[in-house]
Design a protein around this motif. Structure first.
Motif, mmCIF file in Angstrom:
data_model
loop_
_atom_site.group_PDB
_atom_site.id
_atom_site.type_symbol
_atom_site.label_atom_id
_atom_site.label_comp_id
_atom_site.label_asym_id
_atom_site.label_seq_id
_atom_site.Cartn_x
_atom_site.Cartn_y
_atom_site.Cartn_z
ATOM 1 N N ASP A 192 46.680 50.672 32.565
ATOM 2 C CA ASP A 192 45.760 49.580 32.891
ATOM 3 C C ASP A 192 45.184 48.902 31.654
ATOM 4 O O ASP A 192 44.939 47.694 31.660
ATOM 5 N N LYS A 247 47.596 46.421 30.332
ATOM 6 C CA LYS A 247 47.734 45.342 31.310
ATOM 7 C C LYS A 247 46.591 44.347 31.124
ATOM 8 O O LYS A 247 46.777 43.143 31.181
ATOM 9 N N ALA A 287 46.740 40.369 30.292
ATOM 10 C CA ALA A 287 46.000 39.368 31.078
ATOM 11 C C ALA A 287 45.135 38.504 30.161
ATOM 12 O O ALA A 287 45.039 37.285 30.368
ATOM 13 N N GLU A 322 49.859 37.455 40.498
ATOM 14 C CA GLU A 322 48.990 38.318 39.696
ATOM 15 C C GLU A 322 48.774 39.655 40.406
ATOM 16 O O GLU A 322 48.800 40.713 39.783
ATOM 17 N N PHE A 323 48.582 39.605 41.713
ATOM 18 C CA PHE A 323 48.423 40.825 42.501
ATOM 19 C C PHE A 323 49.678 41.696 42.398
ATOM 20 O O PHE A 323 49.591 42.909 42.197
ATOM 21 N N ASP A 372 49.806 43.515 39.172
ATOM 22 C CA ASP A 372 48.911 44.679 39.223
ATOM 23 C C ASP A 372 49.562 45.839 39.975
ATOM 24 O O ASP A 372 49.490 46.996 39.542
#
Length: 170
Positions: free
Chosen positions: A91, A94, A98, A126-127, A130
């Motif tokens: 994360d 990530k 972003a 974008e989802f 993720d």
């Protein structure tokens, strides 16, 4: 008048030194990324490649160097990765990607999947990014747990749980 090619960088990685020494994966990633750049009229100005785990326990030097470079060079708008799990499996990284997209207006490309992530990406895109990072993270965690279980089982059976020391057979 001919359209000027936009500048791009390529980031390639494998997870271990053993995979890096094998040579095939990095070479295949590089070949595909360069073909992708050519097809999309992107001029590759720099390539980072090597062995760096994306699991998130240690900072990846090549990844950090690439991020710093593209932040510093506003004329380099495109970053090409092979696939998402070659970009990251955690994360924290990530969020760094972003930030590149939202604050520095960079465009992220995945050459093998022919996918793009940019400011113009939909909330669904974008989802999905993720979700894919979460899946890559889970796969990495699963591999780690299975490896540990296997080494414990070997040790319980009296077998050396790694490569045998020099002079001994596995």
């Amino acid at each position: 008048m001919l359209e000027q090619m936009q500048k791009a960088v390529i980031y390639l990685r494998v997870s271990s030194k053993g995979q890096e020494e094998n040579g095939f994966s990095l070479d295949a990633q590089e070949k595909l990324a360069i073909e992708y750049a050519t097809k999309h009229r992107l001029k590759v100005v720099k390539i980072w490649k090597g062995a760096e785990s994306a699991w998130g326990k240690t900072e990846r030097q090549n990844f950090s160097a690439m991020l710093a470079y593209v932040k510093k060079h506003s004329d380099v708008r495109h970053v090409i990765f092979d696939v998402l799990d070659r970009m990251t499996r955690n994360d924290v990284d990530k969020i760094k990607i972003a930030e590149l997209v939202k604050e520095y207006d960079k465009v992220i490309h995945f050459s093998r999947d022919n996918k793009i992530y940019s400011r113009e990406s939909s909330s669904d895109d974008e989802f999905m990014l993720d979700v894919q990072v979460a899946v890559a993270k889970k796969m990495s965690n699963d591999i780690s747990r299975k490896t540990t279980m296997g080494m414990i089982e070997k040790a319980e059976q009296g077998i050396y749980p790694s490569c045998a020391p020099i002079g001994y057979l596995n």
